[in-house]
Each structure stands twice: as C-alpha cells, then as structure tokens.
Motif scaffolding. Sequence first.
Motif, PDB file in Angstrom:
ATOM      1  N   GLY A  89       0.955  -1.246  -0.163  1.00 40.59           N
ATOM      2  CA  GLY A  89      -0.095   0.123   0.087  1.00 40.59           C
ATOM      3  C   GLY A  89       0.856   1.381  -0.090  1.00 40.59           C
ATOM      4  N   LEU A  90       0.187   2.400  -0.347  1.00 47.21           N
ATOM      5  CA  LEU A  90       0.994   3.683  -0.251  1.00 47.21           C
ATOM      6  C   LEU A  90       1.197   4.355   1.207  1.00 47.21           C
ATOM      7  CD1 LEU A  90      -1.589   5.652  -2.743  1.00 47.21           C
ATOM      8  CD2 LEU A  90       0.481   4.340  -3.391  1.00 47.21           C
ATOM      9  N   MET A  91       2.423   5.000   0.736  1.00 51.03           N
ATOM     10  CA  MET A  91       2.581   5.754   2.062  1.00 51.03           C
ATOM     11  C   MET A  91       2.150   7.041   2.220  1.00 51.03           C
ATOM     12  SD  MET A  91       4.706   3.857   4.104  1.00 51.03           S
ATOM     13  CE  MET A  91       5.603   5.147   5.143  1.00 51.03           C
ATOM     14  N   ASP A  92       0.901   6.980   2.394  1.00 44.77           N
ATOM     15  CA  ASP A  92       0.106   8.313   2.291  1.00 44.77           C
ATOM     16  C   ASP A  92      -0.461   8.686   3.761  1.00 44.77           C
ATOM     17  OD1 ASP A  92      -1.672   6.391   2.549  1.00 44.77           O
ATOM     18  OD2 ASP A  92      -3.061   6.688   0.835  1.00 44.77           O
ATOM     19  N   MET A  93      -0.012   8.228   4.731  1.00 47.68           N
ATOM     20  CA  MET A  93      -0.315   8.519   6.310  1.00 47.68           C
ATOM     21  C   MET A  93       0.685   9.408   6.553  1.00 47.68           C
ATOM     22  SD  MET A  93      -3.286   7.089   6.669  1.00 47.68           S
ATOM     23  CE  MET A  93      -3.737   7.075   8.581  1.00 47.68           C
ATOM     24  N   PRO A  94       0.657  10.854   6.870  1.00 50.31           N
ATOM     25  CA  PRO A  94       1.630  11.868   7.425  1.00 50.31           C
ATOM     26  C   PRO A  94       2.283  11.281   8.576  1.00 50.31           C
ATOM     27  CG  PRO A  94      -0.426  12.983   6.775  1.00 50.31           C
ATOM     28  CD  PRO A  94      -0.730  11.616   6.819  1.00 50.31           C
ATOM     29  N   GLY A  98       7.856   3.503   7.697  1.00 49.32           N
ATOM     30  CA  GLY A  98       7.864   2.540   6.788  1.00 49.32           C
ATOM     31  C   GLY A  98       7.255   1.122   7.387  1.00 49.32           C
ATOM     32  N   LEU A  99       7.860   0.866   8.647  1.00 48.34           N
ATOM     33  CA  LEU A  99       7.470  -0.329   9.301  1.00 48.34           C
ATOM     34  C   LEU A  99       5.919  -0.303   9.667  1.00 48.34           C
ATOM     35  CD1 LEU A  99       7.886  -2.906  10.680  1.00 48.34           C
ATOM     36  CD2 LEU A  99       8.907  -1.638  12.809  1.00 48.34           C
ATOM     37  N   ALA A 100       5.758   0.900  10.163  1.00 49.21           N
ATOM     38  CA  ALA A 100       4.421   1.154  10.616  1.00 49.21           C
ATOM     39  C   ALA A 100       3.138   1.044   9.457  1.00 49.21           C
ATOM     40  CB  ALA A 100       4.261   2.524  11.266  1.00 49.21           C
ATOM     41  N   GLU A 132       8.523   6.622  -7.567  1.00 48.98           N
ATOM     42  CA  GLU A 132       7.972   5.637  -6.486  1.00 48.98           C
ATOM     43  C   GLU A 132       9.318   4.755  -5.946  1.00 48.98           C
ATOM     44  OE1 GLU A 132       4.930   1.953  -5.790  1.00 48.98           O
ATOM     45  OE2 GLU A 132       5.105   2.859  -7.787  1.00 48.98           O
ATOM     46  N   ALA A 133       9.596   4.963  -4.476  1.00 50.93           N
ATOM     47  CA  ALA A 133      10.193   3.857  -3.898  1.00 50.93           C
ATOM     48  C   ALA A 133       9.625   2.978  -2.832  1.00 50.93           C
ATOM     49  CB  ALA A 133      11.236   4.685  -3.008  1.00 50.93           C
ATOM     50  N   MET A 134       9.937   1.681  -3.089  1.00 51.16           N
ATOM     51  CA  MET A 134       9.329   0.672  -2.357  1.00 51.16           C
ATOM     52  C   MET A 134      10.167  -0.039  -1.381  1.00 51.16           C
ATOM     53  SD  MET A 134       6.564  -1.520  -2.286  1.00 51.16           S
ATOM     54  CE  MET A 134       5.454  -1.508  -3.383  1.00 51.16           C
ATOM     55  N   ARG A 135       9.729  -0.240  -0.264  1.00 49.47           N
ATOM     56  CA  ARG A 135      10.430  -0.868   0.742  1.00 49.47           C
ATOM     57  C   ARG A 135       9.634  -2.173   1.052  1.00 49.47           C
ATOM     58  NH1 ARG A 135      13.638   1.420   5.778  1.00 49.47           N
ATOM     59  NH2 ARG A 135      15.314   1.498   4.062  1.00 49.47           N
ATOM     60  N   ILE A 136      10.321  -3.286   0.970  1.00 50.44           N
ATOM     61  CA  ILE A 136       9.377  -4.803   1.050  1.00 50.44           C
ATOM     62  C   ILE A 136      10.112  -5.243   2.379  1.00 50.44           C
ATOM     63  CG2 ILE A 136       8.994  -7.066   0.142  1.00 50.44           C
ATOM     64  CD1 ILE A 136       9.686  -5.897  -2.491  1.00 50.44           C
ATOM     65  N   PHE A 137       9.226  -5.458   3.429  1.00 52.77           N
ATOM     66  CA  PHE A 137       9.139  -6.047   4.706  1.00 52.77           C
ATOM     67  C   PHE A 137       9.153  -7.775   4.551  1.00 52.77           C
ATOM     68  CE2 PHE A 137       8.708  -1.755   5.411  1.00 52.77           C
ATOM     69  CZ  PHE A 137       9.717  -1.579   6.523  1.00 52.77           C
ATOM     70  N   LEU A 138       9.813  -8.347   5.486  1.00 53.10           N
ATOM     71  CA  LEU A 138       9.686  -9.873   5.746  1.00 53.10           C
ATOM     72  C   LEU A 138       8.790  -9.897   7.004  1.00 53.10           C
ATOM     73  CD1 LEU A 138       9.948 -12.691   4.801  1.00 53.10           C
ATOM     74  CD2 LEU A 138      11.852 -12.884   6.299  1.00 53.10           C
TER      75      LEU A 138
END
Length: 219
Positions: A89-94, A98-100, A132-138
Amino acid sequence: MSSEPTAGNEQLADEPADVVVLDSELLVRGHVWDVRRERFQFGGTELVRDYLDHPGAVAVLALDAEDRVLLIQQYRHAIGHRDWEIPAGLMDMPGESGLAGAQRELAEEADLRAESWGILLDLFLSPGGTSEAMRIFLARDVHEVTHDFVRSEEEAELVPRWVPLEDAVAAALDGRIQNAVTASAVLAAAAARASGWTTLRDPELPWTAREAARGERSS
C-alpha cells in the motif's frame, strides 16, 4: 562516457545525484499520484523530464511456520488483470514510518499481525518514469488480528492464498506471476532463507531512498 566497465573492489551502491532543478511544474493533480514536469541542469545542458510523482509504498512478504507465502489476487485496471501480489500500500499517512505502514497494510489487507519483522528489499520500481520508492518487509510469526478497517473498491474482492515459497519462486520464473514487487520479494526471500536470514536488515532503519526521491518539490 567510457564503454569500459569500472574496475576495482568498490562496494556497489546507488548514489544520490546533486542536480540543480530550474523549474518544477505540476501537470496533473491525480486521484492517487501526480504528474510533474521538471527542467534541470545536467551534463552542461538543460533537460526536461515528465514523471509520476509518487508518495512511496510498502509491501509485506508474510511467511508462516510452514514457509508458505501469503499471496492475494487483486484486480488492477491499468493492466487489465487480476494479478497475484503480496500485501502492499501507499505511504500516504503523514508521519508514518515504513514499518508502521507495513504493519497497517498487513492488517488491512490480510487480517494479520507479525511478531518478527525485517527489511527484505528496497526498490525503485521504474526509475525512468516515476519517483516511487518501495520498501519490502519480511513478516514472520504471523497471527490473525481483528480491526475495524473495511475493505472497499478493488480490495473488496481480494482472494488470499498461502503458497509454498518454492512454488511462488517457480511461478515467478515461469512467468505465471508478473507483478514486479511479488516476483522480487519471493526471489529475495528464497535467497535470504538460503543465507540463514542473515541478509535481513533492521526494520526501523531510516528510509533515505524514499526521502531523496520525494525531495522538496511543491506547487
């Protein structure tokens, strides 16, 4: 520029570029993201480029105790397919980290929470045309969670499936799943598992690539 490859033992790493932006114009104010035109100095001349101005995004590869990956099938209008994806999903919450953001997306799209988190990959998804930058978490040690988020629009028809990691890798290599984030994530997860998960990074690390990509542009 020389056609000869660079020799030496320097560690490979993308480098932020310090270019002078002469003009930044908002061409389209989009529903989710914008289109921007910028004029900048480069190589002794001026260039103009249009690109998708994106807030960045996170994705989560959730792995259960049986080494199965959670994939979700979702309709994507731009490609006219219901493709298989990992929760994202987008990082659209001010002010959200990234983790949250990843934890929120895992709950909203998959009704899951995880006790163990690590950074699997950082990506620029299409650097020739979008910021667009994307961070993928495991995410591991996953459990069901309840929440009050109601999935709507395309997300109302999500189809979840737990798939053995090996099967997901095979589907990517066979071209049966073509989502760039999903393919990158399952291949990276297989490589990380083979290393004993030693390649995972701290999930709280600053996300400097996203900050650099977004810059201080305004209109």
